[in-house]
Design a protein around this motif. Structure first.
Motif, PDB file in Angstrom:
ATOM      1  N   PHE A  28       0.846  -1.180   0.000  1.00 37.02           N
ATOM      2  CA  PHE A  28       0.000   0.000   0.000  1.00 37.02           C
ATOM      3  C   PHE A  28       0.883   1.231   0.000  1.00 37.02           C
ATOM      4  O   PHE A  28       2.066   1.167   0.278  1.00 37.02           O
ATOM      5  CB  PHE A  28      -0.986   0.003   1.179  1.00 37.02           C
ATOM      6  N   ARG A  29       0.266   2.364  -0.349  1.00 37.37           N
ATOM      7  CA  ARG A  29       0.974   3.646  -0.377  1.00 37.37           C
ATOM      8  C   ARG A  29       0.405   4.536   0.701  1.00 37.37           C
ATOM      9  O   ARG A  29      -0.772   4.486   1.011  1.00 37.37           O
ATOM     10  CB  ARG A  29       0.804   4.311  -1.741  1.00 37.37           C
ATOM     11  N   SER A  30       1.257   5.376   1.251  1.00 40.80           N
ATOM     12  CA  SER A  30       0.825   6.274   2.313  1.00 40.80           C
ATOM     13  C   SER A  30       1.589   7.592   2.213  1.00 40.80           C
ATOM     14  O   SER A  30       2.732   7.631   1.781  1.00 40.80           O
ATOM     15  CB  SER A  30       1.091   5.628   3.672  1.00 40.80           C
ATOM     16  N   THR A  31       0.938   8.667   2.601  1.00 38.11           N
ATOM     17  CA  THR A  31       1.566   9.987   2.654  1.00 38.11           C
ATOM     18  C   THR A  31       1.589  10.426   4.107  1.00 38.11           C
ATOM     19  O   THR A  31       0.549  10.483   4.750  1.00 38.11           O
ATOM     20  CB  THR A  31       0.768  11.001   1.810  1.00 38.11           C
ATOM     21  N   ARG A  63       5.971  10.345   0.482  1.00 40.28           N
ATOM     22  CA  ARG A  63       5.125   9.200   0.125  1.00 40.28           C
ATOM     23  C   ARG A  63       5.923   7.936   0.398  1.00 40.28           C
ATOM     24  O   ARG A  63       7.087   7.833   0.022  1.00 40.28           O
ATOM     25  CB  ARG A  63       4.719   9.249  -1.336  1.00 40.28           C
ATOM     26  N   PHE A  64       5.277   7.012   1.074  1.00 35.52           N
ATOM     27  CA  PHE A  64       5.905   5.736   1.388  1.00 35.52           C
ATOM     28  C   PHE A  64       5.154   4.623   0.672  1.00 35.52           C
ATOM     29  O   PHE A  64       3.933   4.594   0.673  1.00 35.52           O
ATOM     30  CB  PHE A  64       5.899   5.480   2.900  1.00 35.52           C
ATOM     31  N   HIS A  65       5.908   3.736   0.064  1.00 37.45           N
ATOM     32  CA  HIS A  65       5.368   2.562  -0.606  1.00 37.45           C
ATOM     33  C   HIS A  65       5.842   1.375   0.223  1.00 37.45           C
ATOM     34  O   HIS A  65       7.026   1.053   0.220  1.00 37.45           O
ATOM     35  CB  HIS A  65       5.894   2.476  -2.039  1.00 37.45           C
ATOM     36  N   LEU A  66       4.930   0.756   0.953  1.00 37.22           N
ATOM     37  CA  LEU A  66       5.280  -0.344   1.839  1.00 37.22           C
ATOM     38  C   LEU A  66       4.833  -1.656   1.208  1.00 37.22           C
ATOM     39  O   LEU A  66       3.690  -1.762   0.745  1.00 37.22           O
ATOM     40  CB  LEU A  66       4.615  -0.175   3.201  1.00 37.22           C
ATOM     41  N   LEU A  67       5.718  -2.633   1.189  1.00 34.91           N
ATOM     42  CA  LEU A  67       5.360  -3.923   0.642  1.00 34.91           C
ATOM     43  C   LEU A  67       6.210  -4.999   1.275  1.00 34.91           C
ATOM     44  O   LEU A  67       7.209  -4.730   1.926  1.00 34.91           O
ATOM     45  CB  LEU A  67       5.528  -3.946  -0.878  1.00 34.91           C
ATOM     46  N   TYR A  68       5.764  -6.227   1.096  1.00 35.14           N
ATOM     47  CA  TYR A  68       6.596  -7.330   1.568  1.00 35.14           C
ATOM     48  C   TYR A  68       6.709  -8.359   0.466  1.00 35.14           C
ATOM     49  O   TYR A  68       5.840  -8.499  -0.375  1.00 35.14           O
ATOM     50  CB  TYR A  68       6.056  -7.936   2.864  1.00 35.14           C
ATOM     51  N   ARG A  69       7.833  -9.010   0.469  1.00 30.42           N
ATOM     52  CA  ARG A  69       8.105 -10.107  -0.444  1.00 30.42           C
ATOM     53  C   ARG A  69       8.227 -11.362   0.396  1.00 30.42           C
ATOM     54  O   ARG A  69       8.796 -11.334   1.479  1.00 30.42           O
ATOM     55  CB  ARG A  69       9.414  -9.875  -1.209  1.00 30.42           C
ATOM     56  N   PRO A  70       7.714 -12.469  -0.090  1.00 29.20           N
ATOM     57  CA  PRO A  70       7.750 -13.699   0.696  1.00 29.20           C
ATOM     58  C   PRO A  70       9.172 -14.199   0.893  1.00 29.20           C
ATOM     59  O   PRO A  70      10.019 -14.062   0.011  1.00 29.20           O
ATOM     60  CB  PRO A  70       6.930 -14.680  -0.133  1.00 29.20           C
ATOM     61  N   GLY A  71       9.408 -14.771   2.045  1.00 29.33           N
ATOM     62  CA  GLY A  71      10.716 -15.327   2.338  1.00 29.33           C
ATOM     63  C   GLY A  71      10.727 -16.840   2.310  1.00 29.33           C
ATOM     64  O   GLY A  71      11.765 -17.460   2.423  1.00 29.33           O
TER      65      GLY A  71
END
Length: 91
Positions: free
Chosen positions: A61-64, A74-82
């Protein structure tokens, strides 16, 4: 590393969570999303895998969150599987 868009006066930062399965990546991003004001965040997108132990392959998701010297942050937060199962998708 942030990307600074001078004409738009924006600082874009991408925060990527990566780690072992069941390490709390999804829970952490969900907590941040739930505790961020409605007017400050975009829609959370979750790509389902259909597997019960790892139901998502990525969430973002994106957040300001305010301004820095007149630049909107602006922050773009995400996760990638480990998990090893998803190793090919991490590249």
């Amino acid at each position: 590393m942030p990307f600074i868009n001078f004409p738009a006066r924006e600082i874009n930062c991408k925060l990527v969570y990566y780690g072992p399965g069941l390490g709390g990546k999804t829970a952490n991003l969900q907590w941040i999303y739930d505790h961020t004001g409605q007017n400050l965040k975009g829609k959370m997108v979750s790509l389902a895998t259909g597997r019960p132990i790892a139901p998502c392959s990525s969430i973002f998701f994106r957040s300001t969150w305010g301004t820095v010297r007149g630049f909107k942050t602006r922050f773009h937060l995400l996760y990638r599987p480990g998990q090893v199962f998803y190793e090919a998708s991490a590249n």
